[in-house]
Scaffold this motif. Structure first.
Motif, PDB file in Angstrom:
ATOM      1  N   VAL A 295       0.818  -1.216   0.000  1.00 55.77           N
ATOM      2  CA  VAL A 295       0.000   0.000   0.000  1.00 55.77           C
ATOM      3  C   VAL A 295       0.854   1.269   0.000  1.00 55.77           C
ATOM      4  O   VAL A 295       0.457   2.284  -0.580  1.00 55.77           O
ATOM      5  N   ARG A 296       2.016   1.219   0.596  1.00 60.11           N
ATOM      6  CA  ARG A 296       2.867   2.411   0.710  1.00 60.11           C
ATOM      7  C   ARG A 296       3.436   2.818  -0.644  1.00 60.11           C
ATOM      8  O   ARG A 296       3.733   1.956  -1.470  1.00 60.11           O
ATOM      9  N   PRO A 297       3.611   4.115  -0.890  1.00 58.51           N
ATOM     10  CA  PRO A 297       4.172   4.569  -2.171  1.00 58.51           C
ATOM     11  C   PRO A 297       5.650   4.186  -2.299  1.00 58.51           C
ATOM     12  O   PRO A 297       6.403   4.232  -1.336  1.00 58.51           O
ATOM     13  N   ALA A 298       6.038   3.842  -3.518  1.00 55.88           N
ATOM     14  CA  ALA A 298       7.407   3.379  -3.771  1.00 55.88           C
ATOM     15  C   ALA A 298       8.436   4.471  -3.508  1.00 55.88           C
ATOM     16  O   ALA A 298       9.553   4.187  -3.075  1.00 55.88           O
ATOM     17  N   ALA A 299       8.075   5.711  -3.758  1.00 51.08           N
ATOM     18  CA  ALA A 299       9.023   6.815  -3.548  1.00 51.08           C
ATOM     19  C   ALA A 299       9.368   6.979  -2.071  1.00 51.08           C
ATOM     20  O   ALA A 299      10.450   7.451  -1.737  1.00 51.08           O
TER      21      ALA A 299
ATOM     22  N   PRO B 261       9.708  -3.046  -4.226  1.00 48.66           N
ATOM     23  CA  PRO B 261       9.694  -4.433  -4.717  1.00 48.66           C
ATOM     24  C   PRO B 261      10.541  -5.380  -3.867  1.00 48.66           C
ATOM     25  O   PRO B 261      10.188  -6.554  -3.711  1.00 48.66           O
ATOM     26  N   GLY B 262      11.616  -4.873  -3.307  1.00 56.21           N
ATOM     27  CA  GLY B 262      12.450  -5.699  -2.441  1.00 56.21           C
ATOM     28  C   GLY B 262      11.706  -6.130  -1.191  1.00 56.21           C
ATOM     29  O   GLY B 262      11.708  -7.305  -0.820  1.00 56.21           O
ATOM     30  N   TRP B 263      11.069  -5.180  -0.520  1.00 54.83           N
ATOM     31  CA  TRP B 263      10.315  -5.506   0.685  1.00 54.83           C
ATOM     32  C   TRP B 263       9.090  -6.353   0.359  1.00 54.83           C
ATOM     33  O   TRP B 263       8.734  -7.256   1.123  1.00 54.83           O
ATOM     34  N   ALA B 264       8.450  -6.071  -0.774  1.00 50.16           N
ATOM     35  CA  ALA B 264       7.289  -6.881  -1.157  1.00 50.16           C
ATOM     36  C   ALA B 264       7.701  -8.330  -1.408  1.00 50.16           C
ATOM     37  O   ALA B 264       6.986  -9.263  -1.013  1.00 50.16           O
ATOM     38  N   ALA B 265       8.853  -8.537  -2.032  1.00 51.01           N
ATOM     39  CA  ALA B 265       9.337  -9.899  -2.276  1.00 51.01           C
ATOM     40  C   ALA B 265       9.698 -10.609  -0.977  1.00 51.01           C
ATOM     41  O   ALA B 265       9.336 -11.776  -0.771  1.00 51.01           O
ATOM     42  N   ILE B 266      10.393  -9.913  -0.096  1.00 49.62           N
ATOM     43  CA  ILE B 266      10.777 -10.513   1.190  1.00 49.62           C
ATOM     44  C   ILE B 266       9.551 -10.891   2.006  1.00 49.62           C
ATOM     45  O   ILE B 266       9.440 -12.000   2.533  1.00 49.62           O
ATOM     46  N   LEU B 267       8.598  -9.975   2.094  1.00 52.11           N
ATOM     47  CA  LEU B 267       7.416 -10.231   2.911  1.00 52.11           C
ATOM     48  C   LEU B 267       6.463 -11.220   2.251  1.00 52.11           C
ATOM     49  O   LEU B 267       5.798 -12.000   2.941  1.00 52.11           O
TER      50      LEU B 267
ATOM     51  N   GLY C  44       5.862   8.046   7.948  1.00 51.92           N
ATOM     52  CA  GLY C  44       6.117   9.428   8.330  1.00 51.92           C
ATOM     53  C   GLY C  44       6.359  10.311   7.130  1.00 51.92           C
ATOM     54  O   GLY C  44       5.965  11.475   7.112  1.00 51.92           O
ATOM     55  N   LEU C  45       6.984   9.772   6.105  1.00 52.33           N
ATOM     56  CA  LEU C  45       7.234  10.550   4.894  1.00 52.33           C
ATOM     57  C   LEU C  45       5.964  10.744   4.077  1.00 52.33           C
ATOM     58  O   LEU C  45       5.786  11.778   3.453  1.00 52.33           O
ATOM     59  N   SER C  46       5.080   9.763   4.084  1.00 55.45           N
ATOM     60  CA  SER C  46       3.873   9.900   3.277  1.00 55.45           C
ATOM     61  C   SER C  46       2.919  10.925   3.875  1.00 55.45           C
ATOM     62  O   SER C  46       2.092  11.485   3.172  1.00 55.45           O
ATOM     63  N   ARG C  47       3.060  11.219   5.171  1.00 56.08           N
ATOM     64  CA  ARG C  47       2.228  12.258   5.790  1.00 56.08           C
ATOM     65  C   ARG C  47       2.941  13.588   5.847  1.00 56.08           C
ATOM     66  O   ARG C  47       2.484  14.508   6.484  1.00 56.08           O
TER      67      ARG C  47
END
Length: 96
Positions: free
Chosen positions: A29-33, A44-50, A88-91
């Motif tokens: 759900v979180r933005p890639a940037a 994509p790295g975190w999505a693959a790991i999780l 924190g960055l997305s807000r």
């Protein structure tokens, strides 16, 4: 009839599966940037790991196995370290 040990393992399995699924869905759900801006591994790295962590927990049926424990640790690392930084960055980094 379940024994106490079987009940404990069942609770551990469902808790680990819920934890890894929560981390996986949150990573999607979180933005890639936000990942790059926070200096973390890419989305994509975190999505693959999780995603692999969810698969391992689901297939092994125990979070206390040789592969299950690192899967749970990966989800905990994401939820404790990466998620707050990206969130924190997305807000806008404002904690108010």
């Amino acid at each position: 009839m379940w024994t106490f040990q079987a009940a404990v393992y069942a609770v551990l399995f469902w808790a680990a599966l819920a934890l890894t699924l929560w981390a996986f869905v949150d990573a999607l759900v979180r933005p890639a940037a936000g990942y790059v801006a926070a200096g973390k591994l890419t989305k994509p790295g975190w999505a693959a790991i999780l995603g692999l962590a969810v698969l391992v927990i689901f297939l092994t049926r125990t979070p206390l196995s040789f592969l299950g424990l690192p899967a749970v640790i990966a989800a905990i690392v994401y939820l404790v370290d990466v998620r707050p930084a990206v969130r924190g960055l997305s807000r806008g980094g404002n904690s108010w």
